[in-house]
Enzyme design. Sequence first.
Site, PDB file in Angstrom:
ATOM      1  N   ASN A 159      58.291  53.775  65.976  1.00 33.17           N
ATOM      2  CA  ASN A 159      56.491  53.955  66.900  1.00 33.17           C
ATOM      3  C   ASN A 159      56.961  53.462  68.159  1.00 33.17           C
ATOM      4  O   ASN A 159      57.595  51.846  68.417  1.00 33.17           O
ATOM      5  CB  ASN A 159      55.711  53.285  66.247  1.00 33.17           C
ATOM      6  CG  ASN A 159      54.784  52.945  67.434  1.00 33.17           C
ATOM      7  OD1 ASN A 159      53.366  53.754  67.482  1.00 33.17           O
ATOM      8  ND2 ASN A 159      54.238  51.502  67.448  1.00 33.17           N
ATOM      9  N   GLU A 160      56.924  53.521  69.313  1.00 34.36           N
ATOM     10  CA  GLU A 160      56.764  52.944  70.992  1.00 34.36           C
ATOM     11  C   GLU A 160      58.786  52.310  70.555  1.00 34.36           C
ATOM     12  O   GLU A 160      58.229  51.149  70.973  1.00 34.36           O
ATOM     13  CB  GLU A 160      55.338  52.064  70.886  1.00 34.36           C
ATOM     14  CG  GLU A 160      54.732  52.965  71.434  1.00 34.36           C
ATOM     15  CD  GLU A 160      53.145  52.277  72.118  1.00 34.36           C
ATOM     16  OE1 GLU A 160      53.143  51.477  72.264  1.00 34.36           O
ATOM     17  OE2 GLU A 160      52.198  53.054  72.041  1.00 34.36           O
TER      18      GLU A 160
ATOM     19  N   TYR B 242      47.449  56.190  77.362  1.00 35.94           N
ATOM     20  CA  TYR B 242      46.473  55.928  77.142  1.00 35.94           C
ATOM     21  C   TYR B 242      45.639  56.153  78.603  1.00 35.94           C
ATOM     22  O   TYR B 242      45.309  55.597  79.743  1.00 35.94           O
ATOM     23  CB  TYR B 242      45.716  54.076  76.885  1.00 35.94           C
ATOM     24  CG  TYR B 242      46.772  53.649  75.210  1.00 35.94           C
ATOM     25  CD1 TYR B 242      45.248  53.671  74.314  1.00 35.94           C
ATOM     26  CD2 TYR B 242      47.565  54.044  74.989  1.00 35.94           C
ATOM     27  CE1 TYR B 242      45.894  53.888  72.716  1.00 35.94           C
ATOM     28  CE2 TYR B 242      48.237  53.302  73.437  1.00 35.94           C
ATOM     29  CZ  TYR B 242      46.599  53.621  72.472  1.00 35.94           C
ATOM     30  OH  TYR B 242      47.631  53.410  71.316  1.00 35.94           O
TER      31      TYR B 242
ATOM     32  N   GLU C  73      49.267  58.382  69.645  1.00 39.97           N
ATOM     33  CA  GLU C  73      48.117  57.893  70.124  1.00 39.97           C
ATOM     34  C   GLU C  73      47.574  58.142  71.789  1.00 39.97           C
ATOM     35  O   GLU C  73      48.151  58.410  72.552  1.00 39.97           O
ATOM     36  CB  GLU C  73      48.639  56.267  70.238  1.00 39.97           C
ATOM     37  CG  GLU C  73      49.532  55.984  69.020  1.00 39.97           C
ATOM     38  CD  GLU C  73      49.945  54.640  69.167  1.00 39.97           C
ATOM     39  OE1 GLU C  73      49.166  53.456  70.046  1.00 39.97           O
ATOM     40  OE2 GLU C  73      50.655  54.025  68.145  1.00 39.97           O
TER      41      GLU C  73
ATOM     42  N   GLN D 191      41.750  54.585  67.950  1.00 42.64           N
ATOM     43  CA  GLN D 191      41.801  53.876  66.320  1.00 42.64           C
ATOM     44  C   GLN D 191      40.346  54.599  65.399  1.00 42.64           C
ATOM     45  O   GLN D 191      39.022  54.857  66.407  1.00 42.64           O
ATOM     46  CB  GLN D 191      42.292  53.081  66.102  1.00 42.64           C
ATOM     47  CG  GLN D 191      43.933  52.876  66.401  1.00 42.64           C
ATOM     48  CD  GLN D 191      44.829  51.315  65.724  1.00 42.64           C
ATOM     49  OE1 GLN D 191      44.079  50.982  65.047  1.00 42.64           O
ATOM     50  NE2 GLN D 191      45.425  51.270  66.214  1.00 42.64           N
TER      51      GLN D 191
HETATM   52  O1  AHR Z   1      46.767  51.153  69.520  1.00 41.48           O
HETATM   53  C1  AHR Z   1      47.453  50.291  69.352  1.00 41.48           C
HETATM   54  C2  AHR Z   1      48.710  49.655  69.980  1.00 41.48           C
HETATM   55  O2  AHR Z   1      48.959  50.689  71.617  1.00 41.48           O
HETATM   56  C3  AHR Z   1      49.253  50.447  68.835  1.00 41.48           C
HETATM   57  O3  AHR Z   1      50.089  49.965  68.560  1.00 41.48           O
HETATM   58  C4  AHR Z   1      50.933  50.700  69.579  1.00 41.48           C
HETATM   59  O4  AHR Z   1      51.547  51.624  69.306  1.00 41.48           O
HETATM   60  C5  AHR Z   1      50.402  51.039  71.409  1.00 41.48           C
HETATM   61  O5  AHR Z   1      51.238  49.871  72.478  1.00 41.48           O
END
Ligand code: AHR
Length: 495
Positions: free
Chosen positions: A173-174, A240, A296, A345
């Site tokens: 992840n990331e 995001y 995400e 989330q």
């Molecule tokens: O969703 C919160 C965080 O955002 C996650 O853990 C990460 O993958 C992203 O930076």
Amino acid sequence: MNTTITVNTDLPAGKISRHIYGHFAEHLGRCIYEGIWVGEDSPIPNTRGIRNDVLEALRNLSIPVLRWPGGCFADEYHWKDGVGPREQRKRMVNTHWGGVVENNHFGTHEFFDLCELLGTEPYICGNVGSGSIQEMQEWVEYMTFDGESPMANWRKANGREKPWKLKYFGVGNENWGCGGNMRAEYYADEYRRYQTYVRNYGDNRLYKIAGGANTDDYHWTETLMQQAGPLMDGLSLHYYTVPGGFELKRPALGFDEAEWFETMQQALRMDELIARHSTVMDKYDPNKRVGLIVDEWGTWFRVEPGTNPGFLYQQNSLRDALVAGLHFHVFQRHCDRVHMANIAQTVNVLQAMILTEGVNMLLTPTYHVFEMFKVHQDAEALALHLETGEYRVGDETIPQVSVSASKRADGTIDISLCNVDPKGEAPVALRLRGLKDIPQVSGRVLAHADMSAHNTFEQPETVVPQPFDGVTDISLEGLSVTLAPMSITVLTLRF
Ligand code: AHR
């Protein structure tokens, strides 16, 4: 300008994967602990430790897939610490999120139990950043091997005789950030190596997801597709909506129209990001075999005053609901490439569906959008044409109305509409091309007169869907609709 929408009811535009309505639950703040897991001895009614009120609410969303255990947590998670008798499990520090003790009481068995209780498909994210290949290989063996092997035997000794079915597996992840701060070239090699040992046991077939780009890092997507494209089934993307940016995050409530506008504008950027990442992917995968997995997405605001900054707990208003609606329209428009999306989330963290406080629980405006839009899951998208006016603040504009339409297997048509203008109604001429019968139309709307309207534990029903009575002039050619300011409407056309 009035809005005109032409829906071609006889022109399918691709299947909308139900996985676009996926979720993400991380060991972060109060998402897993308190929000989902309260333990078997809790006074909060629960099923084998999982709180019943949350279970019931989530079941109503028909969640197709749930990503776990992270996020950044995934690349620090060592799964073996989370199996076996709970009281003997290792206590660790959740370094990334708040520095709190993680007692590992919610582990692999509890996660699969949650998925079975929800009727949802599991999506496990493995540890590349700080875990070994052997650890990842053994986790897959533990979960999916049906026979005699060290890991399968251990699983059985821990109370699960049969393996679980697991399709979705993320290899890190990331990895450009919290997952190891790797360069794209380095991670591409690591991905090739790790995924080799992520094996298909018996008839279990894994869908391997490579850790993808942050926002507009097209170099990352290019490198991964070029170096490892044939070895993956999916490639992720994280983006995001963060008004003010990560350094100057703004509050979730009490914002002005400029912040409302900036939020909508940022949400709509998802369209450009998907289009451009898809174009890069097309170069290496013109048949679109590799799915884009937006695992995400969502709003990221300042935490609620007085809460742990590492817990990412934020309120959720009508503004978040519009953000969700806009994202779904974007994902559905790109349903040829977007196979899955997971909101960040599920409970108590970022753009959550559910907030809890002890025994209390509330459903957020975002929850209601997921519930209203679930009719699109696995439906056939319909080709459409939209002409809409501008919503302007200062010198900047965005389209006032956004729309998506789909047809269910039984011929029912669902049309979802967002009006992002907080002050102006949107009169819409909805032309329906290709109808054979005049439809019976019903609808629901999520709206409020206050931009930051939200639900609280004292007043949990401030923002809830209401029956929609804004439809007139229904004929074989179409209908007229008036959308309320800042509203989300879903119309259902039955024949
Ligand atoms: O969703 C919160 C965080 O955002 C996650 O853990 C990460 O993958 C992203 O930076």
